[in-house]
Write an enzyme that holds these catalytic residues in place. Structure first.
Site, PDB file in Angstrom:
ATOM      1  CE1 TYR A  43      -3.182  20.513  25.042  1.00 53.16           C
ATOM      2  CE2 TYR A  43      -5.055  19.759  23.749  1.00 53.16           C
ATOM      3  CZ  TYR A  43      -4.335  20.783  24.323  1.00 53.16           C
ATOM      4  OH  TYR A  43      -4.766  22.086  24.196  1.00 53.16           O
ATOM      5  CG  ASN A  73      -2.658  22.039  32.432  1.00 49.75           C
ATOM      6  OD1 ASN A  73      -3.089  23.110  31.991  1.00 49.75           O
ATOM      7  ND2 ASN A  73      -2.282  21.053  31.636  1.00 49.75           N
ATOM      8  NE  ARG A 104      -1.855  24.185  20.855  1.00 51.57           N
ATOM      9  CZ  ARG A 104      -2.820  23.771  21.688  1.00 51.57           C
ATOM     10  NH1 ARG A 104      -2.562  23.645  22.973  1.00 51.57           N
ATOM     11  NH2 ARG A 104      -4.011  23.467  21.207  1.00 51.57           N
TER      12      ARG A 104
HETATM   13  C1  DQA Z   1      -3.136  23.369  27.937  1.00 54.48           C
HETATM   14  C2  DQA Z   1      -2.982  24.483  26.897  1.00 54.48           C
HETATM   15  C3  DQA Z   1      -4.212  25.353  26.830  1.00 54.48           C
HETATM   16  O1  DQA Z   1      -4.068  26.330  25.805  1.00 54.48           O
HETATM   17  C4  DQA Z   1      -5.439  24.523  26.502  1.00 54.48           C
HETATM   18  O2  DQA Z   1      -6.593  25.332  26.526  1.00 54.48           O
HETATM   19  C5  DQA Z   1      -5.582  23.341  27.393  1.00 54.48           C
HETATM   20  C6  DQA Z   1      -4.395  22.548  27.690  1.00 54.48           C
HETATM   21  C7  DQA Z   1      -1.927  22.409  27.915  1.00 54.48           C
HETATM   22  O3  DQA Z   1      -1.771  21.655  28.870  1.00 54.48           O
HETATM   23  O4  DQA Z   1      -1.147  22.404  26.953  1.00 54.48           O
HETATM   24  O5  DQA Z   1      -6.682  22.978  27.799  1.00 54.48           O
HETATM   25  O6  DQA Z   1      -3.207  23.948  29.228  1.00 54.48           O
END
Ligand code: DQA
Length: 149
Positions: free
Chosen positions: A27, A78, A111
């Site tokens: 991230y 998000n 992923r």
């Molecule tokens: C996410 C991707 C999701 O799979 C994960 O559970 C997240 C972050 C992302 O911003 O890449 O919490 O939403």
């Protein structure tokens, strides 16, 4: 004539408060408040007003979406992991009749298999995946262009 300043709510779901320290290889190292500060600084250039909300609970996110039409023209969301399985969140996005752009920082399609399913995305106005923090600005731009057309 000057265009009206549209109001956009940027919502982040579960675990996104941990950005910066959470799996930085996936991230990135930027905390959520730094991402939000960057977007706030870009808002005048983008020609919109931004507000931010983060919660870890599904119901809190749904309540924020229910409130959004009273004060906002569109939402950037998000949903974190909720985006993979929350039909309640999907129903909320369908219900509110505001355009919602979904953002995922990481490329969820590259992923684990469970991340390849996005249950909210089919009712979103658009989806930005894998662009990192830039994805929020891209989503805001997409939303504004849609709202102005
Ligand atoms: C996410 C991707 C999701 O799979 C994960 O559970 C997240 C972050 C992302 O911003 O890449 O919490 O939403």
């Amino acid at each position: 004539m000057q265009q009206a300043r549209l109001r956009i709510l940027v919502v982040n779901g579960p675990n996104l408060n941990l950005l910066g320290s959470r799996e930085p290889a996936v991230y990135g190292g930027e905390p959520l408040d730094a991402i939000e500060a960057g977007l706030r600084a870009a808002a005048p250039k983008l020609g919109c007003e931004l507000e931010f909300y983060q919660a870890n609970g599904e119901g809190q996110i749904i309540d924020a979406l229910h409130r959004a039409p009273r004060a906002f023209d569109g939402v950037v969301l998000n949903p974190g992991a909720l985006g993979h399985y929350s039909y309640a969140l999907r129903d909320a996005v369908s219900a509110i009749r505001l355009p919602v752009f979904e953002v995922h920082l990481s490329n969820v399609f590259a992923r684990e298999p469970f991340r390849r399913e996005l249950v909210v995305a089919p009712v979103a106005a658009g989806v930005i995946v894998g662009a990192g923090p830039m994805g929020y600005e891209l989503a805001i731009r997409g939303l504004l262009s849609r709202l102005r057309s």
